[in-house]
Design a protein around this motif. Structure first.
Motif, PDB file in Angstrom:
ATOM      1  N   GLN B  71      28.621  45.974  40.375  1.00 51.31           N
ATOM      2  CA  GLN B  71      29.723  46.653  41.051  1.00 51.31           C
ATOM      3  C   GLN B  71      29.407  46.906  42.527  1.00 51.31           C
ATOM      4  N   ALA B  72      28.137  47.014  42.861  1.00 51.55           N
ATOM      5  CA  ALA B  72      27.745  47.246  44.260  1.00 51.55           C
ATOM      6  C   ALA B  72      27.938  45.989  45.100  1.00 51.55           C
ATOM      7  N   TYR B  73      27.616  44.837  44.512  1.00 56.06           N
ATOM      8  CA  TYR B  73      27.688  43.561  45.245  1.00 56.06           C
ATOM      9  C   TYR B  73      28.766  42.675  44.648  1.00 56.06           C
ATOM     10  N   THR B  74      29.990  42.868  45.072  1.00 57.10           N
ATOM     11  CA  THR B  74      31.076  42.011  44.594  1.00 57.10           C
ATOM     12  C   THR B  74      31.251  40.856  45.564  1.00 57.10           C
ATOM     13  N   GLU B  75      32.072  39.881  45.194  1.00 57.96           N
ATOM     14  CA  GLU B  75      32.531  38.907  46.184  1.00 57.96           C
ATOM     15  C   GLU B  75      33.109  39.678  47.367  1.00 57.96           C
ATOM     16  N   TYR B  76      33.105  39.049  48.535  1.00 64.80           N
ATOM     17  CA  TYR B  76      33.655  39.729  49.708  1.00 64.80           C
ATOM     18  C   TYR B  76      35.114  40.136  49.490  1.00 64.80           C
ATOM     19  N   ARG B  77      35.855  39.320  48.738  1.00 59.49           N
ATOM     20  CA  ARG B  77      37.270  39.654  48.518  1.00 59.49           C
ATOM     21  C   ARG B  77      37.446  40.696  47.419  1.00 59.49           C
ATOM     22  N   GLY B  78      36.353  41.125  46.812  1.00 61.01           N
ATOM     23  CA  GLY B  78      36.434  42.173  45.802  1.00 61.01           C
ATOM     24  C   GLY B  78      36.099  41.672  44.414  1.00 61.01           C
ATOM     25  N   ASP B  79      35.786  42.597  43.536  1.00 65.37           N
ATOM     26  CA  ASP B  79      35.390  42.310  42.160  1.00 65.37           C
ATOM     27  C   ASP B  79      36.459  41.479  41.437  1.00 65.37           C
ATOM     28  N   ALA B  80      36.013  40.378  40.838  1.00 64.79           N
ATOM     29  CA  ALA B  80      36.968  39.447  40.212  1.00 64.79           C
ATOM     30  C   ALA B  80      37.716  40.101  39.046  1.00 64.79           C
ATOM     31  N   ALA B  81      37.029  40.910  38.248  1.00 64.31           N
ATOM     32  CA  ALA B  81      37.687  41.533  37.091  1.00 64.31           C
ATOM     33  C   ALA B  81      38.736  42.549  37.551  1.00 64.31           C
ATOM     34  N   ILE B  82      38.428  43.251  38.626  1.00 64.52           N
ATOM     35  CA  ILE B  82      39.394  44.235  39.127  1.00 64.52           C
ATOM     36  C   ILE B  82      40.594  43.527  39.755  1.00 64.52           C
ATOM     37  N   ARG B  83      40.341  42.442  40.446  1.00 67.12           N
ATOM     38  CA  ARG B  83      41.474  41.668  40.973  1.00 67.12           C
ATOM     39  C   ARG B  83      42.346  41.150  39.830  1.00 67.12           C
ATOM     40  N   ALA B  84      41.711  40.741  38.750  1.00 65.51           N
ATOM     41  CA  ALA B  84      42.474  40.228  37.592  1.00 65.51           C
ATOM     42  C   ALA B  84      43.318  41.331  36.949  1.00 65.51           C
ATOM     43  N   LEU B  85      42.807  42.558  36.974  1.00 67.50           N
ATOM     44  CA  LEU B  85      43.586  43.704  36.474  1.00 67.50           C
ATOM     45  C   LEU B  85      44.768  44.019  37.372  1.00 67.50           C
ATOM     46  N   LEU B  86      44.504  43.992  38.682  1.00 65.69           N
ATOM     47  CA  LEU B  86      45.526  44.434  39.631  1.00 65.69           C
ATOM     48  C   LEU B  86      46.643  43.414  39.840  1.00 65.69           C
ATOM     49  N   ALA B  87      46.299  42.137  39.808  1.00 65.50           N
ATOM     50  CA  ALA B  87      47.281  41.109  40.178  1.00 65.50           C
ATOM     51  C   ALA B  87      48.592  41.233  39.399  1.00 65.50           C
ATOM     52  N   PRO B  88      48.535  41.337  38.064  1.00 66.18           N
ATOM     53  CA  PRO B  88      49.833  41.457  37.352  1.00 66.18           C
ATOM     54  C   PRO B  88      50.572  42.758  37.670  1.00 66.18           C
ATOM     55  N   ARG B  89      49.815  43.824  37.959  1.00 66.14           N
ATOM     56  CA  ARG B  89      50.488  45.085  38.312  1.00 66.14           C
ATOM     57  C   ARG B  89      51.188  44.954  39.675  1.00 66.14           C
ATOM     58  N   LEU B  90      50.525  44.326  40.608  1.00 70.34           N
ATOM     59  CA  LEU B  90      51.141  44.141  41.929  1.00 70.34           C
ATOM     60  C   LEU B  90      52.311  43.165  41.843  1.00 70.34           C
ATOM     61  N   ALA B  91      52.183  42.188  40.961  1.00 68.62           N
ATOM     62  CA  ALA B  91      53.286  41.235  40.761  1.00 68.62           C
ATOM     63  C   ALA B  91      54.498  41.954  40.168  1.00 68.62           C
ATOM     64  N   ALA B  92      54.256  42.807  39.169  1.00 67.34           N
ATOM     65  CA  ALA B  92      55.356  43.544  38.551  1.00 67.34           C
ATOM     66  C   ALA B  92      56.015  44.473  39.568  1.00 67.34           C
ATOM     67  N   PHE B  93      55.182  45.099  40.408  1.00 67.76           N
ATOM     68  CA  PHE B  93      55.719  46.040  41.390  1.00 67.76           C
ATOM     69  C   PHE B  93      56.559  45.326  42.453  1.00 67.76           C
ATOM     70  N   THR B  94      56.095  44.166  42.904  1.00 68.70           N
ATOM     71  CA  THR B  94      56.774  43.505  44.028  1.00 68.70           C
ATOM     72  C   THR B  94      57.762  42.440  43.597  1.00 68.70           C
ATOM     73  N   GLY B  95      57.725  42.058  42.306  1.00 65.93           N
ATOM     74  CA  GLY B  95      58.711  41.098  41.829  1.00 65.93           C
ATOM     75  C   GLY B  95      58.405  39.651  42.157  1.00 65.93           C
ATOM     76  N   ALA B  96      57.139  39.325  42.358  1.00 60.02           N
ATOM     77  CA  ALA B  96      56.736  37.932  42.603  1.00 60.02           C
ATOM     78  C   ALA B  96      55.275  37.798  42.201  1.00 60.02           C
ATOM     79  N   PRO B  97      54.877  36.587  41.747  1.00 60.96           N
ATOM     80  CA  PRO B  97      53.508  36.409  41.235  1.00 60.96           C
ATOM     81  C   PRO B  97      52.432  36.707  42.277  1.00 60.96           C
ATOM     82  N   VAL B  98      51.276  37.208  41.792  1.00 60.60           N
ATOM     83  CA  VAL B  98      50.102  37.423  42.638  1.00 60.60           C
ATOM     84  C   VAL B  98      48.948  36.637  42.010  1.00 60.60           C
ATOM     85  N   ASP B  99      48.314  35.795  42.790  1.00 64.50           N
ATOM     86  CA  ASP B  99      47.215  34.951  42.314  1.00 64.50           C
ATOM     87  C   ASP B  99      45.901  35.738  42.446  1.00 64.50           C
ATOM     88  N   ALA B 100      45.385  36.196  41.288  1.00 64.01           N
ATOM     89  CA  ALA B 100      44.199  37.070  41.302  1.00 64.01           C
ATOM     90  C   ALA B 100      43.001  36.376  41.939  1.00 64.01           C
TER      91      ALA B 100
END
Lengths: 405, 405
Positions: B71-100
């Protein structure tokens, strides 16, 4: 320069930590022999599970959260009370006063401090002297700001004992040619060498004579082996000189997950850095800043134990590497990096790094990240589990033998 | 441009949160009457003690620390598992797909996302369209990058009900003249207005027609009042269009102390942003990223209660301000900002802001931070203790009366 051209110069494919994004396409035909089993070791950064964060960090963070709004919303340069705590500690460490109110800024990691310092001193077309090899971001920062890089050679393999090996003639030539800023790490990342008092003195004298701003990245200055003589450049300069010193608790103290750093020096430059931080990230993470209350105030004996733990790993890895016979590596005086030079290989150095990861579970950073002339070298951060680190370097040595030209 | 000239354009003297660095020199002769007692209110930012962080944040952080190195050393763009969690939530919120994997980056605050997005799209001399008034950093970012600003008027006072009031003719003129990037906040900071579906649709159509990159700062898009109709620009654009949407949990969710933000959109631009983050701050704070696991997943009713709490404060402050008779203020449809226009005063607007702080303990942000034409306005972040906020605005109204021209 168009935005596309600017970003072509900012590749991160081989940057430490980004290896998971590398593709292994086309590697198949290059492979020789079977995979070497063993616990994977990622030498691109330290293992904070093997060397855990300095004690008390999490409790200080929790207290920061409990403090609420005042800790969440600090001045952009960081919480005034925390700066007041740190300034005398940083002054004692570096041997020169630190102005808590005007001469110190807290940043998101030392990377944040480095970006602000460089972007606050270099405009497009300005000349900057950069050591080769040195921290991989230095050249990229100059590239992003469209500054002109004047490389200065560090002959760490050939230097006399006790010297880092900087080419001072080349440095003076750079300064004479109109270089505005000199940026270097001490201890050097990746080679782990420390600039001797004579070398640091010469840099200070040249900077004063030519009016050059100096940015010194001292990220590893606390992790020193065997009583090496370390001189802080700022202690040799008049207090009003344009010098910025950068340090942070991400490495030796294993606090990288909190993203904290600090820069201190000339108030005019710190003020510029704060103006820039206002539009880059606002401030170092507010709650995280509270962790710095314990920095440079670790329990008695803690730092000595941490240094000892790294020294035994260093020594074991050096023995394995040198046992190969044709791998050249200097003994680092500080920090947790080894920068061995490999013999000529039958595959491209970049491919060897990918093969090493694919066949042996060993992640290293290619030397070209640190100098265009260091393609034959790789960097290893040996802040790892001791046993796993030794085994992984043994696998690396085995693959060097297997792929030798 | 020299580095000195570049930084002269980056003043932070009046930036929100920096008021403690302001000097009160020369204010004495301007003062009329006695100080107005009352609990000090800092309207420059929200009060996270009055509106505490979303529940569970600290526990998620603690779990991130416990997870250790990964958790301390993620990819520069952020932890892959957390991006995978957030992407569908952001997609649902904004009404368009988000590529995690390729279309989302986690950043140190939304400020970090904004800096990366702007610096990844604007080279020196490029033209950028910026709304006036809009978030104070937008013009400064363009200035730092030496881009040319093409201002676009937002007539929030004069707009028809349901419209934000953007001058679409001016926007098209800007696009036609070669603007490369359009940067705006929706809901607007400081005016709290939401772009109508028709306005957002027109912006999308113009951006497509002229090939303009759009950066939309949606920081306040979750805090909306009375069922206002909100349209996410990205939902109106083809998936491959150069659009970056920015949002973060610092405001509505009161998580500013963790320094977290997110940007999502065109993979090529996200990739550039990551390359830049590698040299600016490496990554969003590693342990902090774990807090995002709870984002867009707050307990049932929590967001509705937060919105209600802000709506009653908003309505009480509007009543006090309008009671003055000569203060013009539009009802914000979203966010926690009021941007009242004050009547002509006997003192300079900048001095009035200092007087307000000095005599009444009320800190506001001068309108000039948001538009050169808004010197007669001040911004108040009303995410405050309800009672203290009402009393402080009453003191402000009293001082407006006292200093009226």
């Amino acid at each position: 320069m168009t935005i596309e051209a600017k970003f072509r110069r900012l590749g991160t494919e081989n940057a430490p930590g980004q290896e998971v994004r590398q593709d292994m396409d086309g590697i198949g035909p290059l492979l020789r022999g079977d995979p070497l089993p063993g616990r994977a070791v990622d030498y691109s950064h330290g293992d904070v599970d093997a060397h855990p964060p300095a004690p008390g960090a999490f409790d200080l963070f929790a207290a920061g959260v409990a403090a609420g709004g005042a800790q969440a919303y600090t001045e952009y340069r960081g919480d005034a009370a925390i700066r007041a705590l740190l300034a005398p500690r940083l002054a004692a460490f570096t041997g020169a006063p630190v102005d808590a109110a005007e001469g110190l800024i807290l940043t998101p990691g030392t990377q944040g401090a480095l970006f602000l310092a460089v972007a606050a001193t270099l405009a497009r077309g300005d000349r900057v002297a950069i050591v080769q090899p040195d921290y991989f971001a230095n050249r990229k920062l100059a590239g992003f700001l469209e500054a002109e890089v004047f490389p200065v050679r560090l002959d760490h393999h050939g230097a006399q004992a006790g010297q880092a090996g900087i080419d001072l003639d080349q440095l003076e030539k750079a300064f004479r040619s109109g270089v505005r800023v000199f940026l270097f790490s001490n201890p050097n990342n990746p080679a782990g060498v420390v600039f001797s008092p004579a070398e640091t003195g010469a840099i200070a004298a040249l900077a004063l004579r030519y009016g050059v701003t100096v940015i010194v990245d001292e990220l590893y200055a606390r992790l020193r082996y065997g009583g090496v003589d370390y001189t802080h450049l700022r202690a040799l300069m008049p207090p009003e000189a344009p010098v910025i010193t950068i340090i942070g608790p991400s490495k030796t103290e294993s606090l990288s997950g909190y993203r904290l750093g600090a820069a201190f020096g000339q108030p005019a430059l710190i003020a510029r850095m704060e103006r820039l931080q206002a539009i880059v990230s606002l401030r170092a993470p507010g709650y995280g800043q509270a962790v710095l209350r314990g920095w440079f105030d670790e329990p008695a004996g803690w730092m000595e134990a941490r240094i000892r733990a790294h020294q035994v790993i260093r020594d074991d890895l050096l023995r394995v590497l040198r046992g190969a016979g044709d791998i050249a590596v200097r003994t680092p005086q500080a920090g947790s990096y080894l920068f061995p030079r490999l013999p000529p290989l039958a595959v491209d150095p970049g491919d060897f790094v990918r093969i090493l990861r694919h066949q042996a579970g060993v992640t290293v950073t290619p030397g070209t990240e640190f100098s265009p002339d260091a393609g034959d070298s790789v960097r290893l951060n040996f802040s790892q589990d001791h046993e796993a680190a030794v085994a992984a370097v043994e696998r690396m040595v085995a693959l060097v033998a297997r792929y030798r030209a």
